[in-house]
Enzyme design. Sequence first.
Site, PDB file in Angstrom:
ATOM      1  N   HIS A 111       0.840  -1.190   0.000  1.00 42.87           N
ATOM      2  CA  HIS A 111       0.000   0.000   0.000  1.00 42.87           C
ATOM      3  C   HIS A 111       0.879   1.244   0.000  1.00 42.87           C
ATOM      4  CE1 HIS A 111      -3.686  -2.267   1.785  1.00 42.87           C
ATOM      5  NE2 HIS A 111      -3.002  -2.995   0.915  1.00 42.87           N
ATOM      6  N   GLU A 150       0.747   4.156   1.601  1.00 44.95           N
ATOM      7  CA  GLU A 150       1.124   4.702   2.908  1.00 44.95           C
ATOM      8  C   GLU A 150       2.191   3.833   3.560  1.00 44.95           C
ATOM      9  OE1 GLU A 150      -3.442   5.077   2.536  1.00 44.95           O
ATOM     10  OE2 GLU A 150      -1.864   3.752   1.833  1.00 44.95           O
ATOM     11  N   CYS A 169      -6.341   2.535   4.662  1.00 42.75           N
ATOM     12  CA  CYS A 169      -7.078   1.347   5.095  1.00 42.75           C
ATOM     13  C   CYS A 169      -6.708   1.014   6.541  1.00 42.75           C
ATOM     14  CB  CYS A 169      -6.769   0.168   4.160  1.00 42.75           C
ATOM     15  SG  CYS A 169      -5.122  -0.538   4.397  1.00 42.75           S
ATOM     16  N   CYS A 175      -3.003   0.147   7.087  1.00 45.85           N
ATOM     17  CA  CYS A 175      -2.136   1.319   7.034  1.00 45.85           C
ATOM     18  C   CYS A 175      -2.329   2.211   8.259  1.00 45.85           C
ATOM     19  CB  CYS A 175      -2.380   2.088   5.738  1.00 45.85           C
ATOM     20  SG  CYS A 175      -1.783   1.207   4.271  1.00 45.85           S
TER      21      CYS A 175
END
Length: 129
Positions: A50, A52, A83, A86
């Site tokens: 992801h 982040e 999410c 994260c």
Amino acid sequence: MELLERAREAIDTSYAPYSEYRVGAAIRTADGTVFTGCNIENANYSNSVHAEELAISKAVEAGHREFGAVAVASSERDGVTPCGMCRQTLAEFCDDDLAIYCDEGDGEHSTYTLGELLPNTITAAHLDR
């Protein structure tokens, strides 16, 4: 806002052939250094990275442990927020008052704190119990 612009720029390096949902993130350290990340998909979705997560990993690898803000943008400019995974990663290094800027498109953004997005988070203190 410069941090959101850096997140938008990070979208360009995203690898999202499966979802076609490209995400970029930028995290500002306490000393003002900015690290960016993008999502990198994998045919085995659980191995995807992801945006982040990549940005904070790069910052931590460079020796940073204190952060001031993070910005997230998607190719859809839909106000995407980090999410749950994260959010938990951010909580490992950031206080509840960390500012999170989410790109709404047309120059607009929403602002949240990490504590708003992840109340009652799991912390290292929980492991001592």
